[in-house]
Design a protein around this motif. Structure first.
Motif, PDB file in Angstrom:
ATOM      1  N   LEU A  70     -10.854  17.026   3.801  1.00  0.00           N
ATOM      2  CA  LEU A  70      -9.645  17.856   4.619  1.00  0.00           C
ATOM      3  C   LEU A  70      -8.795  18.586   3.832  1.00  0.00           C
ATOM      4  N   ASP A  71      -8.253  19.607   4.366  1.00  0.00           N
ATOM      5  CA  ASP A  71      -7.506  20.557   3.506  1.00  0.00           C
ATOM      6  C   ASP A  71      -6.138  19.913   4.322  1.00  0.00           C
ATOM      7  N   CYS A  72      -5.509  19.148   3.663  1.00  0.00           N
ATOM      8  CA  CYS A  72      -4.095  18.969   3.913  1.00  0.00           C
ATOM      9  C   CYS A  72      -3.044  18.528   2.815  1.00  0.00           C
ATOM     10  N   ASN A  73      -1.810  19.057   3.126  1.00  0.00           N
ATOM     11  CA  ASN A  73      -1.074  19.368   1.937  1.00  0.00           C
ATOM     12  C   ASN A  73      -0.547  17.794   1.465  1.00  0.00           C
ATOM     13  N   LEU A  74      -0.588  16.797   2.346  1.00  0.00           N
ATOM     14  CA  LEU A  74      -0.255  15.624   1.769  1.00  0.00           C
ATOM     15  C   LEU A  74      -1.216  14.945   0.871  1.00  0.00           C
ATOM     16  N   LYS A  75      -2.374  15.170   0.790  1.00  0.00           N
ATOM     17  CA  LYS A  75      -3.387  14.895   0.052  1.00  0.00           C
ATOM     18  C   LYS A  75      -2.919  14.939  -1.433  1.00  0.00           C
ATOM     19  N   ASP A  76      -2.186  16.175  -1.840  1.00  0.00           N
ATOM     20  CA  ASP A  76      -2.013  16.261  -3.234  1.00  0.00           C
ATOM     21  C   ASP A  76      -0.966  15.548  -3.779  1.00  0.00           C
ATOM     22  N   VAL A  77      -0.075  14.867  -2.807  1.00  0.00           N
ATOM     23  CA  VAL A  77       1.082  14.393  -3.429  1.00  0.00           C
ATOM     24  C   VAL A  77       0.739  12.708  -3.406  1.00  0.00           C
ATOM     25  N   ALA A  78      -0.123  12.459  -2.332  1.00  0.00           N
ATOM     26  CA  ALA A  78      -0.390  10.921  -2.190  1.00  0.00           C
ATOM     27  C   ALA A  78      -1.297  10.372  -3.371  1.00  0.00           C
ATOM     28  N   THR A  79      -0.960   8.934  -3.323  1.00  0.00           N
ATOM     29  CA  THR A  79      -1.788   8.286  -4.291  1.00  0.00           C
ATOM     30  C   THR A  79      -3.347   7.910  -3.925  1.00  0.00           C
ATOM     31  N   ASN A  80      -3.124   7.217  -2.571  1.00  0.00           N
ATOM     32  CA  ASN A  80      -4.315   6.769  -1.866  1.00  0.00           C
ATOM     33  C   ASN A  80      -4.510   7.300  -0.480  1.00  0.00           C
ATOM     34  N   LEU A  81      -5.730   7.572  -0.175  1.00  0.00           N
ATOM     35  CA  LEU A  81      -6.051   7.531   1.140  1.00  0.00           C
ATOM     36  C   LEU A  81      -5.643   6.187   2.156  1.00  0.00           C
TER      37      LEU A  81
END
Ligand code: URA
Length: 250
Positions: A70-81
């Motif tokens: 997914l293209d979600c900005n949160l992904k870039d700053v999170a450590t894990n899904l």
């Protein structure tokens, strides 16, 4: 109240700081619920179309791959899904808001302070992680634990709907305002939504599932006065589980 609730009822009131209890309930009038309905057992397989039958575990892995792309900005700053915890075959599926700091580290929902309170609330009605399935509306931690915004919620929403379709529970419990509003398409806040019976409807997938909403445990930590209301909501959920002879997988 059925007999199995008495211990949790007393524990819950101790938890509220109440230590004395006067009751005139006669033991002989109490009903013992025995869940012996084998027909409630679910298949661990789901049909994708007429020919393909895949396991829930495979379906969740497919879903995970789609979410990871997914293209979600949160992904870039999170450590894990943070995708799920619990039992794929559970009949009760809980949906929270978004991972916090601990969830981000461990890659599992509700493992921090709010999670500990949620586990305690579940134990009041004889539920535990291995009897339920739990996920969040948003799969990555919003920075600083802020509330996820509309864009982040709408990016994740179609995947939460797929998630619900895969697990196919008999009861959905929305934990807090974000899940309740997004999945019931309601503009009302949790104070108005909780305490009522709802139906989650996904017309595209021809799905209708009974749903309830409860206050988020993080809100309860800030507003302990609402723990009493939440106890009523938990009893109603317990009542639904018992009266529908929902199989609580161990
Ligand atoms: N709050 C949530 O809504 N979900 C979590 O996983 C943790 C805290």
């Amino acid at each position: 109240m059925n007999i199995k609730n008495i211990k949790s009822f007393i524990e819950f009131y101790k938890f509220l700081g109440i230590t004395d209890c006067i009751s005139n309930v006669q033991r002989s009038k109490m009903k013992i619920m025995v869940d012996s309905d084998e027909n409630n057992k679910k298949t661990r397989e789901i049909k994708t179309n007429e020919k393909n039958i895949i396991t829930k575990s495979e379906a969740i892995n497919n879903l995970k791959s789609q979410i990871l792309n997914l293209d979600c900005n949160l992904k870039d700053v999170a450590t894990n899904l943070v995708l799920y915890d619990g039992n794929y075959d559970a009949d009760v599926m809980f949906i929270g808001e978004a991972p916090g700091a601990n969830e981000d580290i461990y890659g599992k929902p509700f493992v921090g302070e709010a999670g500990k309170l949620l586990d305690k609330m579940l134990s009041f009605i004889n539920l535990s992680r291995n009897k339920i399935y739990i996920t969040n509306m948003v799969f990555w931690r919003p920075p600083g634990n802020r509330t996820p915004n509309e864009k982040e919620i709408s990016i994740c929403l179609p995947y939460t709907k797929k998630h619900i379709k895969i697990i196919n529970p008999k009861l959905l419990v929305f934990v807090g305002s974000i899940a309740a509003k997004s999945l019931l398409k309601s503009k009302e806040g949790i104070t108005k939504i909780r305490g009522k019976k709802h139906i989650y409807e996904d017309k595209e997938n021809d799905i209708k599932i009974e749903a309830r909403a409860i206050f988020h445990p993080a809100y309860l930590m800030r507003n302990p006065i609402e723990k009493k209301t939440t106890w009523d909501d938990l009893l109603e959920i317990d009542e639904f589980i018992n009266s529908n002879k929902i199989l609580q997988n161990e």
